[in-house]
Design a protein around this motif. Structure first.
Motif, PDB file in Angstrom:
ATOM      1  N   TYR A   1      52.255   5.116  24.600  1.00  0.00           N
ATOM      2  CA  TYR A   1      50.920   4.502  24.527  1.00  0.00           C
ATOM      3  C   TYR A   1      50.553   3.779  25.811  1.00  0.00           C
ATOM      4  O   TYR A   1      49.417   3.374  26.019  1.00  0.00           O
ATOM      5  CB  TYR A   1      50.879   3.457  23.382  1.00  0.00           C
TER       6      TYR A   1
ATOM      7  N   GLY B   1      54.889  -6.409  34.668  1.00  0.00           N
ATOM      8  CA  GLY B   1      55.330  -5.051  34.980  1.00  0.00           C
ATOM      9  C   GLY B   1      54.501  -3.992  34.298  1.00  0.00           C
ATOM     10  O   GLY B   1      53.390  -4.271  33.862  1.00  0.00           O
ATOM     11  N   GLY B   2      55.108  -2.817  34.183  1.00  0.00           N
ATOM     12  CA  GLY B   2      56.522  -2.524  34.249  1.00  0.00           C
ATOM     13  C   GLY B   2      57.390  -3.525  33.492  1.00  0.00           C
ATOM     14  O   GLY B   2      56.932  -4.209  32.602  1.00  0.00           O
TER      15      GLY B   2
ATOM     16  N   GLN C   1      54.752  -4.884  19.977  1.00  0.00           N
ATOM     17  CA  GLN C   1      53.812  -3.803  19.612  1.00  0.00           C
ATOM     18  C   GLN C   1      53.779  -3.548  18.110  1.00  0.00           C
ATOM     19  O   GLN C   1      52.785  -3.795  17.462  1.00  0.00           O
ATOM     20  CB  GLN C   1      54.068  -2.493  20.382  1.00  0.00           C
TER      21      GLN C   1
ATOM     22  N   ARG D   1      59.413   3.960  21.288  1.00  0.00           N
ATOM     23  CA  ARG D   1      59.857   2.594  21.597  1.00  0.00           C
ATOM     24  C   ARG D   1      60.552   2.027  20.362  1.00  0.00           C
ATOM     25  O   ARG D   1      59.926   1.437  19.488  1.00  0.00           O
ATOM     26  CB  ARG D   1      58.648   1.735  21.965  1.00  0.00           C
TER      27      ARG D   1
ATOM     28  N   ASP E   1      53.533  -9.745  22.311  1.00  0.00           N
ATOM     29  CA  ASP E   1      52.458  -8.753  22.460  1.00  0.00           C
ATOM     30  C   ASP E   1      52.516  -7.783  21.283  1.00  0.00           C
ATOM     31  O   ASP E   1      53.557  -7.155  21.052  1.00  0.00           O
ATOM     32  CB  ASP E   1      52.669  -7.901  23.725  1.00  0.00           C
TER      33      ASP E   1
ATOM     34  N   ALA F   1      44.199   0.784  23.822  1.00  0.00           N
ATOM     35  CA  ALA F   1      43.268   1.456  24.732  1.00  0.00           C
ATOM     36  C   ALA F   1      43.684   2.913  24.861  1.00  0.00           C
ATOM     37  O   ALA F   1      44.768   3.199  25.394  1.00  0.00           O
ATOM     38  CB  ALA F   1      43.309   0.775  26.097  1.00  0.00           C
TER      39      ALA F   1
HETATM   40  C1  LIG Z   1      53.519  -4.483  31.058  1.00  0.00           C
HETATM   41  S1  LIG Z   1      53.539  -4.417  29.388  1.00  0.00           S
HETATM   42  C2  LIG Z   1      54.801  -5.517  28.782  1.00  0.00           C
HETATM   43  C3  LIG Z   1      56.088  -5.745  29.399  1.00  0.00           C
HETATM   44  C4  LIG Z   1      57.258  -4.870  29.058  1.00  0.00           C
HETATM   45  N1  LIG Z   1      57.181  -3.697  29.869  1.00  0.00           N
HETATM   46  C5  LIG Z   1      57.345  -4.478  27.622  1.00  0.00           C
HETATM   47  O1  LIG Z   1      56.918  -3.371  27.312  1.00  0.00           O
HETATM   48  O2  LIG Z   1      57.861  -5.229  26.812  1.00  0.00           O
HETATM   49  C6  LIG Z   1      52.212  -5.463  28.890  1.00  0.00           C
HETATM   50  C7  LIG Z   1      51.605  -5.216  27.547  1.00  0.00           C
HETATM   51  O3  LIG Z   1      50.474  -4.377  27.660  1.00  0.00           O
HETATM   52  C8  LIG Z   1      50.167  -3.892  26.368  1.00  0.00           C
HETATM   53  N2  LIG Z   1      49.716  -2.488  26.483  1.00  0.00           N
HETATM   54  C9  LIG Z   1      50.294  -1.499  27.176  1.00  0.00           C
HETATM   55  N3  LIG Z   1      49.596  -0.340  27.016  1.00  0.00           N
HETATM   56  C10 LIG Z   1      48.547  -0.627  26.214  1.00  0.00           C
HETATM   57  C11 LIG Z   1      47.471   0.142  25.681  1.00  0.00           C
HETATM   58  N4  LIG Z   1      47.321   1.444  25.950  1.00  0.00           N
HETATM   59  N5  LIG Z   1      46.573  -0.489  24.897  1.00  0.00           N
HETATM   60  C12 LIG Z   1      46.691  -1.812  24.614  1.00  0.00           C
HETATM   61  N6  LIG Z   1      47.695  -2.573  25.082  1.00  0.00           N
HETATM   62  C13 LIG Z   1      48.611  -1.999  25.869  1.00  0.00           C
HETATM   63  C14 LIG Z   1      51.429  -3.993  25.530  1.00  0.00           C
HETATM   64  O4  LIG Z   1      51.208  -4.892  24.461  1.00  0.00           O
HETATM   65  C15 LIG Z   1      52.446  -4.530  26.504  1.00  0.00           C
HETATM   66  O5  LIG Z   1      53.356  -5.397  25.893  1.00  0.00           O
END
Ligand SMILES: C[S@@+](CC[C@H](N)C(=O)[O-])C[C@H]1O[C@@H](n2cnc3c(N)ncnc32)[C@H](O)[C@@H]1O
Ligand code: SF4
Length: 453
Positions: free
Chosen positions: A66, A112-113, A172, A184, A209, A243
């Motif tokens: 995702y 990140g990442g 998530q 995941r 998150d 998204a």
């Molecule tokens: C960089 S990532 C988090 C850090 C780490 N890589 C992890 O996955 O635990 C930041 C956040 O963006 C959100 N995210 C990533 N892709 C998304 C999407 N397509 N739609 C909505 N939220 C998204 C997720 O909740 C994710 O935890």
């Protein structure tokens, strides 16, 4: 409501910036960027604030299908060493060009990442020399994003020793079917243990998150996830709207559109989550965020100081933001600058003493005014304007843009202000779009943004 969801479910930005990235025009060159950043640093110092520093660590060991973030999937941990050198060199390049050896800082965020792709020792090697250049402003906050699958006690301990007190865990969804389809897999026990470890080590703010609208998510999966989350009681929760942007993140094509809850069905997942979180003592903050009563985000709502930028919501205005690392975005308030997205190019440019900007935008007077309104709406659900704001031609046509929202009872209008109603909260992105002059003048003719609902 059903008809409203159909009517307003269009593609639209999430407004972590204004203008939004696809509408950026002319990038500042390195000299202009440094000049604007230097000016904002002075303003910030006079106001007793410090800068925000964002450091991007792009590496992840496996791909969550995702994911819309900028990342590099790899198991090659040897990539960390040259990356650490590049980020440190980039920091040095900033100091040299700004002509400073120390900098007032109020926020450090590691995103990140996956920052914890690096070992605890590598994180120390990366951060110690940078942090030693900070003059910390009272109330400063260091935070980082932690993927529970690759974060261990030693990571938490090393970062706590460096001054980190905030942590954001990527959760998530806990439903095994959802976890499988998004690739995941992580258990509730793992998250509970790390949360406990973090608290023991002195982290005083824990965020989770979560995402609603993931493939195969149902009311039952939301009940399970939020039920467990409410037991662990993190201080904050980001409950993001999924998204769907497969033209940017092709891995989202590994499931089909039929697997996705959409429109009203998707919004009902949010409403269920919201109800459960409110019953558990959380307050809704801005768009898609929740916090407990004693958390600084909720206090910022009450004190009307809530702020939002590329790093998300924060309790008070922080500016400028210096973004270090591949693809990072910086914000001098009067301009944006994004770093090279290609890892090799980024590293080469940093090593050559450059500020590795690849695109950006210098804000016009009109951008600055509209940015303020969009920020007000995203943080307070309210904005007002004075007669002297009117010099932007665009605000003259606002009435026309807002009529539909008034008729549908999504906003309350006064002469020179609007307030988003409770019913209107679900449509906040649509309401911001009415203030987005660049979007109004040139609607996207291809897919550019995710759907607003
Ligand atoms: C960089 S990532 C988090 C850090 C780490 N890589 C992890 O996955 O635990 C930041 C956040 O963006 C959100 N995210 C990533 N892709 C998304 C999407 N397509 N739609 C909505 N939220 C998204 C997720 O909740 C994710 O935890
Ligand atoms: S959600 Fe986090 S771990 Fe998963 S691919 Fe995205 S950045 Fe990497």
């Amino acid at each position: 409501m059903s008809d409203l969801f159909k009517k307003y479910n269009v593609q639209g930005p999430r407004y972590t910036s204004y203008p939004t990235v696809p509408y950026w025009e002319i990038s500042p060159d390195q000299n202009q960027w440094i000049k604007l950043l230097g000016e904002e640093l002075k303003i910030s110092k006079q106001a007793g604030r410090g800068a925000a520093i964002y450091i991007h660590i792009p590496f992840c060991e496996s791909l969550c299908t995702y994911c819309g973030c900028h990342k590099r999937i790899t198991k090659k941990h040897e990539l960390s060493k040259p990356y650490i050198e590049a980020v440190q060199q980039e920091w040095q390049n900033y100091k040299d060009r700004l002509g400073i050896s120390k900098i007032d800082v109020s926020e450090l965020h590691l995103g990140g990442g996956t920052p914890t792709f690096m070992t605890p020792d590598e994180l120390k090697q990366l951060l110690e020399p940078i942090i030693s250049d900070f003059d910390l402003v009272e109330g400063y906050e260091f935070s980082f994003e932690a993927d529970p699958r690759v974060t261990n006690y030693e990571h938490l301990k090393a970062l706590a020793e460096l001054g980190f007190k905030r942590i954001s865990f990527g959760i998530q969804d806990f439903d095994p079917k959802v976890q499988e389809i998004v690739n995941r897999i992580q258990s509730e026990e793992e998250v509970a243990r790390l949360t406990e470890d973090a608290r023991e080590l002195g982290y005083d703010s824990i965020n989770y998150d979560l995402i609603y609208g993931l493939p195969l998510q149902t009311q039952d999966s939301i009940k399970r996830t939020i039920g467990f989350v409410s037991e662990l009681k993190p201080d904050r929760i980001a409950f993001y709207s999924y998204a769907h942007v497969p033209w940017i993140s092709p891995a989202q094509r590994r499931y089909t559109e039929d697997d996705l809850p959409k429109g009203e069905e998707k919004r009902q997942l949010y409403e269920l989550g919201r109800k459960m979180l409110e019953d558990a003592g959380y307050h809704e903050i801005g768009m898609d965020h929740f916090a407990l009563e004693n958390d600084s985000l909720w206090q910022a709502v009450e004190g009307k100081t809530l702020f939002r930028n590329f790093m998300g919501y924060m309790p008070k205005h922080v500016s400028p933001m210096i973004g270090l690392g591949v693809s990072s975005i910086g914000d001098s308030w009067t301009a944006f600058a994004q770093n090279e997205k290609d890892l090799d190019k980024y590293q080469q440019l940093a090593a050559a003493g450059e500020i590795p900007i690849f695109r950006g935008h210098v804000l016009s007077q009109e951008d600055l005014i509209l940015r303020k309104h969009i920020l007000n709406l995203m943080t307070r659900g309210y904005t007002d304007w004075q007669q002297n704001d009117r010099f932007t031609e665009f605000l003259l046509q606002l009435d026309e843009n807002l009529i539909e929202f008034s008729n549908d009872n999504l906003i309350e209008r006064a002469k020179n202000s609007i307030t988003v109603t409770d019913k209107g909260r679900a449509f906040i992105r649509n309401i911001c779009m009415a203030f987005d002059a660049r979007l109004q003048r040139k609607r996207p003719d291809t897919q550019m943004f995710s759907k607003t609902i």
